[in-house]
Design a protein around this motif. Structure first.
Motif, PDB file in Angstrom:
ATOM      1  N   HIS A   1       0.846  -1.198   0.000  1.00 51.17           N
ATOM      2  CA  HIS A   1       0.000   0.000   0.000  1.00 51.17           C
ATOM      3  C   HIS A   1       0.877   1.242   0.000  1.00 51.17           C
ATOM      4  O   HIS A   1       1.913   1.269   0.657  1.00 51.17           O
ATOM      5  CB  HIS A   1      -0.927   0.036   1.223  1.00 51.17           C
ATOM      6  N   ALA A   2       0.433   2.260  -0.737  1.00 54.41           N
ATOM      7  CA  ALA A   2       1.092   3.566  -0.723  1.00 54.41           C
ATOM      8  C   ALA A   2       0.019   4.634  -0.609  1.00 54.41           C
ATOM      9  O   ALA A   2      -0.991   4.591  -1.311  1.00 54.41           O
ATOM     10  CB  ALA A   2       1.905   3.772  -1.989  1.00 54.41           C
ATOM     11  N   GLU A   3       0.238   5.554   0.287  1.00 59.09           N
ATOM     12  CA  GLU A   3      -0.655   6.686   0.523  1.00 59.09           C
ATOM     13  C   GLU A   3       0.181   7.936   0.270  1.00 59.09           C
ATOM     14  O   GLU A   3       1.203   8.150   0.939  1.00 59.09           O
ATOM     15  CB  GLU A   3      -1.140   6.630   1.978  1.00 59.09           C
ATOM     16  N   VAL A   4      -0.201   8.743  -0.721  1.00 63.43           N
ATOM     17  CA  VAL A   4       0.595   9.897  -1.112  1.00 63.43           C
ATOM     18  C   VAL A   4      -0.268  11.154  -1.094  1.00 63.43           C
ATOM     19  O   VAL A   4      -1.296  11.214  -1.761  1.00 63.43           O
ATOM     20  CB  VAL A   4       1.217   9.697  -2.513  1.00 63.43           C
ATOM     21  N   SER A   5       0.166  12.149  -0.338  1.00 67.00           N
ATOM     22  CA  SER A   5      -0.525  13.432  -0.250  1.00 67.00           C
ATOM     23  C   SER A   5      -0.184  14.291  -1.469  1.00 67.00           C
ATOM     24  O   SER A   5       0.931  14.203  -1.997  1.00 67.00           O
ATOM     25  CB  SER A   5      -0.076  14.153   1.036  1.00 67.00           C
ATOM     26  N   PRO A   6      -1.096  15.151  -1.892  1.00 66.63           N
ATOM     27  CA  PRO A   6      -0.772  16.088  -2.978  1.00 66.63           C
ATOM     28  C   PRO A   6       0.362  17.053  -2.597  1.00 66.63           C
ATOM     29  O   PRO A   6       0.985  17.648  -3.462  1.00 66.63           O
ATOM     30  CB  PRO A   6      -2.066  16.858  -3.202  1.00 66.63           C
ATOM     31  N   ARG A   7       0.665  17.177  -1.320  1.00 65.98           N
ATOM     32  CA  ARG A   7       1.708  18.081  -0.828  1.00 65.98           C
ATOM     33  C   ARG A   7       3.075  17.385  -0.704  1.00 65.98           C
ATOM     34  O   ARG A   7       3.971  17.897  -0.052  1.00 65.98           O
ATOM     35  CB  ARG A   7       1.295  18.657   0.533  1.00 65.98           C
ATOM     36  N   ILE A   8       3.246  16.251  -1.345  1.00 67.04           N
ATOM     37  CA  ILE A   8       4.453  15.441  -1.190  1.00 67.04           C
ATOM     38  C   ILE A   8       5.741  16.229  -1.460  1.00 67.04           C
ATOM     39  O   ILE A   8       6.758  15.999  -0.821  1.00 67.04           O
ATOM     40  CB  ILE A   8       4.387  14.170  -2.067  1.00 67.04           C
ATOM     41  N   THR A   9       5.707  17.188  -2.375  1.00 66.08           N
ATOM     42  CA  THR A   9       6.929  17.926  -2.705  1.00 66.08           C
ATOM     43  C   THR A   9       7.383  18.850  -1.577  1.00 66.08           C
ATOM     44  O   THR A   9       8.477  19.419  -1.645  1.00 66.08           O
ATOM     45  CB  THR A   9       6.763  18.740  -4.004  1.00 66.08           C
ATOM     46  N   HIS A  10       6.580  18.984  -0.526  1.00 68.95           N
ATOM     47  CA  HIS A  10       6.968  19.778   0.645  1.00 68.95           C
ATOM     48  C   HIS A  10       7.772  18.952   1.658  1.00 68.95           C
ATOM     49  O   HIS A  10       8.144  19.461   2.720  1.00 68.95           O
ATOM     50  CB  HIS A  10       5.724  20.356   1.325  1.00 68.95           C
ATOM     51  N   ALA A  11       8.042  17.701   1.343  1.00 67.98           N
ATOM     52  CA  ALA A  11       8.775  16.835   2.274  1.00 67.98           C
ATOM     53  C   ALA A  11      10.198  17.334   2.477  1.00 67.98           C
ATOM     54  O   ALA A  11      10.883  17.690   1.518  1.00 67.98           O
ATOM     55  CB  ALA A  11       8.790  15.397   1.758  1.00 67.98           C
ATOM     56  N   ARG A  12      10.637  17.320   3.722  1.00 71.63           N
ATOM     57  CA  ARG A  12      12.005  17.716   4.077  1.00 71.63           C
ATOM     58  C   ARG A  12      12.735  16.623   4.863  1.00 71.63           C
ATOM     59  O   ARG A  12      13.945  16.683   5.027  1.00 71.63           O
ATOM     60  CB  ARG A  12      12.000  19.014   4.893  1.00 71.63           C
ATOM     61  N   PHE A  13      11.962  15.622   5.333  1.00 75.85           N
ATOM     62  CA  PHE A  13      12.545  14.512   6.083  1.00 75.85           C
ATOM     63  C   PHE A  13      11.864  13.223   5.661  1.00 75.85           C
ATOM     64  O   PHE A  13      10.730  13.225   5.198  1.00 75.85           O
ATOM     65  CB  PHE A  13      12.397  14.719   7.596  1.00 75.85           C
ATOM     66  N   ALA A  14      12.583  12.126   5.834  1.00 80.61           N
ATOM     67  CA  ALA A  14      12.044  10.798   5.524  1.00 80.61           C
ATOM     68  C   ALA A  14      12.456   9.838   6.627  1.00 80.61           C
ATOM     69  O   ALA A  14      13.497  10.013   7.269  1.00 80.61           O
ATOM     70  CB  ALA A  14      12.571  10.307   4.180  1.00 80.61           C
ATOM     71  N   THR A  15      11.621   8.830   6.844  1.00 80.35           N
ATOM     72  CA  THR A  15      11.961   7.754   7.758  1.00 80.35           C
ATOM     73  C   THR A  15      11.773   6.434   7.019  1.00 80.35           C
ATOM     74  O   THR A  15      10.868   6.289   6.192  1.00 80.35           O
ATOM     75  CB  THR A  15      11.082   7.766   9.031  1.00 80.35           C
ATOM     76  N   ARG A  16      12.681   5.495   7.315  1.00 83.14           N
ATOM     77  CA  ARG A  16      12.569   4.153   6.735  1.00 83.14           C
ATOM     78  C   ARG A  16      12.903   3.146   7.813  1.00 83.14           C
ATOM     79  O   ARG A  16      13.894   3.264   8.524  1.00 83.14           O
ATOM     80  CB  ARG A  16      13.514   3.957   5.551  1.00 83.14           C
ATOM     81  N   GLU A  17      12.045   2.162   7.903  1.00 86.71           N
ATOM     82  CA  GLU A  17      12.231   1.065   8.851  1.00 86.71           C
ATOM     83  C   GLU A  17      12.091  -0.235   8.083  1.00 86.71           C
ATOM     84  O   GLU A  17      11.215  -0.374   7.233  1.00 86.71           O
ATOM     85  CB  GLU A  17      11.161   1.150   9.936  1.00 86.71           C
ATOM     86  N   SER A  18      12.966  -1.182   8.372  1.00 86.86           N
ATOM     87  CA  SER A  18      12.805  -2.499   7.760  1.00 86.86           C
ATOM     88  C   SER A  18      12.990  -3.547   8.842  1.00 86.86           C
ATOM     89  O   SER A  18      13.657  -3.323   9.841  1.00 86.86           O
ATOM     90  CB  SER A  18      13.799  -2.701   6.617  1.00 86.86           C
ATOM     91  N   GLY A  19      12.366  -4.670   8.627  1.00 85.07           N
ATOM     92  CA  GLY A  19      12.463  -5.755   9.587  1.00 85.07           C
ATOM     93  C   GLY A  19      12.062  -7.067   8.956  1.00 85.07           C
ATOM     94  O   GLY A  19      11.537  -7.112   7.843  1.00 85.07           O
ATOM     95  N   SER A  20      12.317  -8.113   9.666  1.00 86.26           N
ATOM     96  CA  SER A  20      12.019  -9.462   9.182  1.00 86.26           C
ATOM     97  C   SER A  20      10.546  -9.802   9.351  1.00 86.26           C
ATOM     98  O   SER A  20       9.920  -9.414  10.338  1.00 86.26           O
ATOM     99  CB  SER A  20      12.846 -10.489   9.946  1.00 86.26           C
ATOM    100  N   ILE A  21      10.027 -10.552   8.397  1.00 84.93           N
ATOM    101  CA  ILE A  21       8.701 -11.140   8.512  1.00 84.93           C
ATOM    102  C   ILE A  21       8.915 -12.566   9.006  1.00 84.93           C
ATOM    103  O   ILE A  21       9.647 -13.342   8.378  1.00 84.93           O
ATOM    104  CB  ILE A  21       7.957 -11.144   7.160  1.00 84.93           C
ATOM    105  N   PRO A  22       8.322 -12.929  10.134  1.00 85.69           N
ATOM    106  CA  PRO A  22       8.557 -14.270  10.688  1.00 85.69           C
ATOM    107  C   PRO A  22       8.035 -15.375   9.753  1.00 85.69           C
ATOM    108  O   PRO A  22       7.055 -15.183   9.034  1.00 85.69           O
ATOM    109  CB  PRO A  22       7.757 -14.282  11.992  1.00 85.69           C
TER     110      PRO A  22
END
Length: 187
Positions: free
Chosen positions: A98-119
């Motif tokens: 799933h991806a949810e994208v706001s029309p204001r996406i170009t105002h982004a100044r920071f990003a977070t990314r988390e990854s982990g294992s699927i059991p």
């Protein structure tokens, strides 16, 4: 949809303003790229007060409508130019639940990314539903400008990625990478 990220670890004493200039000069070249939902030009700078594992990074993150756009980019002159400047990266990809994208996406100044294992033997349908709800909440309740969740079934890895206008508090994202966003290209 498919998400993609590669990352270049740069020396601890690397002048990160070089990355900032590169983004400022070349970021617009991906604006309107066929098949692209967005490309976030991400960087992270090693800081004295950061944990010992922090590094100087250039780590763009992409969301593609389909693998065709991704393939056109990876086989094209932009990627050739990148590899001539920084080397041959390992490119991570995730099938997007799933991806949810706001029309204001170009105002982004920071990003977070988390990854982990699927059991092993996880109820993937329940995990997908739960993570989809979480991504929607990130945008509609928490104020993210974009949120996506995807998985990679070779190593059974989950990824959560968000774009933000303001830097999220570090205590909220203890196990996540926090990046600065230099530019966001959209289709």
């Amino acid at each position: 949809m498919i998400a993609m990220q590669y990352s270049f670890v740069l020396p601890a004493d690397y002048d990160m303003s070089i990355i900032g200039r590169r983004i400022a000069e070349k970021g617009h070249l991906m604006d309107g790229f066929p098949g692209l939902v967005f490309k976030a030009y991400l960087s992270a700078q090693k800081a004295v007060q950061q944990p010992s594992d922090s590094e100087n990074l250039y780590a763009p993150f992409y969301l593609w409508k389909s693998p065709a756009g991704m393939n056109d980019f990876l086989c094209g002159p932009g990627f050739v130019s990148l590899t001539q400047s920084f080397g041959w990266p390992s490119v991570k990809t995730w099938s997007v639940w799933h991806a949810e994208v706001s029309p204001r996406i170009t105002h982004a100044r920071f990003a977070t990314r988390e990854s982990g294992s699927i059991p092993p033997y996880a109820a993937l349908d329940a995990l997908r539903a739960s993570e989809t709800g979480r991504a929607k909440d990130c945008v509609h309740e928490d104020g993210a400008l974009a949120a996506l969740v995807g998985f990679e079934p070779t190593t059974w890895t989950l990824v959560r990625f968000q774009l933000w206008a303001e830097r999220p508090s570090s205590d909220r994202f203890e196990d996540r990478h926090i990046y600065s966003v230099g530019h966001v290209s959209t289709a």
